[in-house]
Design an enzyme around this catalytic site. Sequence first.
Site, PDB file in Angstrom:
ATOM      1  CE1 TYR A  18      -4.560  -1.065   0.017  1.00 22.23           C
ATOM      2  CE2 TYR A  18      -3.499  -2.517   1.939  1.00 22.23           C
ATOM      3  CZ  TYR A  18      -4.321  -2.414   0.852  1.00 22.23           C
ATOM      4  OH  TYR A  18      -5.627  -3.013   0.532  1.00 22.23           O
ATOM      5  CD  GLU A  65       1.704 -30.365  10.595  1.00 25.96           C
ATOM      6  OE1 GLU A  65       2.473 -31.929  11.513  1.00 25.96           O
ATOM      7  OE2 GLU A  65       1.093 -30.408  10.262  1.00 25.96           O
ATOM      8  CG  ASP A  78      -0.366 -33.811  12.117  1.00 27.31           C
ATOM      9  OD1 ASP A  78      -0.112 -34.710  13.299  1.00 27.31           O
ATOM     10  OD2 ASP A  78      -1.499 -33.608  11.975  1.00 27.31           O
TER      11      ASP A  78
END
Lengths: 393, 393
Positions: free
Chosen positions: B126, B222, B274
Amino acid sequence: MAKKTTKKKTTKKPTAKSQPAASKKKIVRKKRNAADTGARLVDMANSVADQISREMDPGVHIPTRALSNVNFDKKSGLIVMGSNAQRRSFFNVGMAKKFMQTTLVAAGCKQLIDQKKTTSIRDLFYHTKHTIPGTKENTFDEQSESDPIIEDLEVAMASLREELGLFAEPKGAMVGPMVIEDNGDTIDLSKMGSGGWAIPSIVEDHIIKFKRGGAKFVLLIEKGAVWRRFSEDRFWEKHKCMIIHGGGQPPRGVRRLMWRMHQELKLPVYVLVDNDPWGYYIYSVVKQGSINLAFESQRMAIPAARFIGMSAYDAAKFDIPKAVSINLTEQDKRRAKEVAAYPWFASKPWQREIRQMLKLGVKLELEALSNKDFSFITEQYLPQKLKDKQWLD
Amino acid sequence: MAKKTTKKKTTKKPTAKSQPAASKKKIVRKKRNAADTGARLVDMANSVADQISREMDPGVHIPTRALSNVNFDKKSGLIVMGSNAQRRSFFNVGMAKKFMQTTLVAAGCKQLIDQKKTTSIRDLFYHTKHTIPGTKENTFDEQSESDPIIEDLEVAMASLREELGLFAEPKGAMVGPMVIEDNGDTIDLSKMGSGGWAIPSIVEDHIIKFKRGGAKFVLLIEKGAVWRRFSEDRFWEKHKCMIIHGGGQPPRGVRRLMWRMHQELKLPVYVLVDNDPWGYYIYSVVKQGSINLAFESQRMAIPAARFIGMSAYDAAKFDIPKAVSINLTEQDKRRAKEVAAYPWFASKPWQREIRQMLKLGVKLELEALSNKDFSFITEQYLPQKLKDKQWLD
């Protein structure tokens, strides 16, 4: 872009000053904690056992969580649940599985409370998932089955899920002039460096205690990146406030913490969001609660929360160049009209605000203010809005 | 599910003990900071000005950020950039706009450095966006145009974006036996309550300083919700370690902070994810760096990081019921095969690991261990894995 004539302070509400910091409606706060919730879980289990011993069809009463059982209470300014409930029983083929799941989740929560532990709703799903012996049937297949059961239990026990020992993925941070106690550790929130204090999901008063503080108000900032600008510029020091963000739509921990600061410390709450329909919606959930989780409104929603920006009138007022605004999509327009139809946005100033966005046809992100200067938002924009009391209620 | 015979410690690597905590390859660390980056930006600007004054076509050299210019350096164990570069010049219709954008972003970063401020990449977008006078052309239309320019500048300046004063949305938290200084505030990371210390995006040593500590290793978890279990059970106290999470794929701040703890404090890093292809990938990025951001590997990647779990052999080893595993999707299988083909997963133990997942046809989330007990993961699973040195390198 709005014409120059719209520059008059259309959003100014001179009467706002006379409003007390906290909501006018005194909400009766019952002192509750995890142990009470544990006792209520035992009551439920006893009731089921009793029904079985009397050879009745065992069941539990679950308040109905549906739009049909939700309404907006103008007096309190909250989205609240009605009184409809349903009996969920075992000898009903349409309900047997849900009944079994309800008792399983209740047992898991009781175990958590007894062990004085907390866990995630995903964890609880796995904890209660197993194959029923002698069958190929699982108690749960997907987490999407156990999550609604948790919400059922919340309403049935009149407990927040946090009191059942369950938390959501934590999100959000806070800094400001306040010393808290978090799980026994004393933490000075004015000395948290650049990262801030990560807000946990469970912020009940047996975990988080407010010790000392010099804050005059709470400022919720929609995005972490913008919050960081406020933190780096030490806005909280100059303006004596707590600055808090929830990484977008604030999670339960952030909402509950703001509620507690508002109720217990009598701090007014200001909400600073992007100027788009999603920003209005975020404000709306902070203020009135959400339709989906209406049963939590009483302990989460802050009817006196103020919308400090960004308003659709700000681009003109602060001379923000057209190049940094973004055209509304069709979905934005639809969403803005939906928001305008909410009974809690029925006031004239709010109708004017939303009409102005639709008229301009553009939205504006908080970051767009950086086009003027990196610290324009902390040094000019927000101080002026606060000084001129340019907020919406 | 694996047969009982697979219970032998196939993933055990007895030689691992002899490895030093930090990577064997000594990476030459140049002391650099934002001021140096500012000086290099000025050099670039001077070079462009010089070319103009000599009536040459002004341009800058940008190293090529493409797969063709990336390779895996077996010696260092890092994904690194090659030496290809491209001249981006003004009098080339295909490059003129990008050249203009590059100088705009460089000017914005220089301004940030001069003001000693930091901001988000969205903010910078911006800040540099405007309509070119006399035209309807914007300098940038979307952030997707300015983000790659930032990466170009990073490689051209040999600076991390954090040294350009830019940060990403902060994510992740850490607790453990360590006292740090964050932006001048002293913070005891063993007294952070339940929420932990929110890890900022910029963790360079002029902002974050390591003061005192008793940690023996770093454990990256995680997910935030699982991290919370480790925090609540005070795993870090019993096992003398820093526990850290990055809310999924760890953001740059988390990776850089782990890198610094590994390099400066010589702490070994363990990764707990995982058991799915995404988990392998997260580990891979921590260890070797990512293909997209190969130029950062030297200052982010930790070749000696160890994969502590979950392994495809763990379900059998720890007797995890079949009901909590999830069938691999076709996409999972494809992804697992892709991962297996990475040169850095070519070792026999890794090939065995990935084959085992494909053979079982299932994945397992960390939360699945809660099926045994809420604290099984902190009290039994991980302590045993660490004790038996059941990790992969």
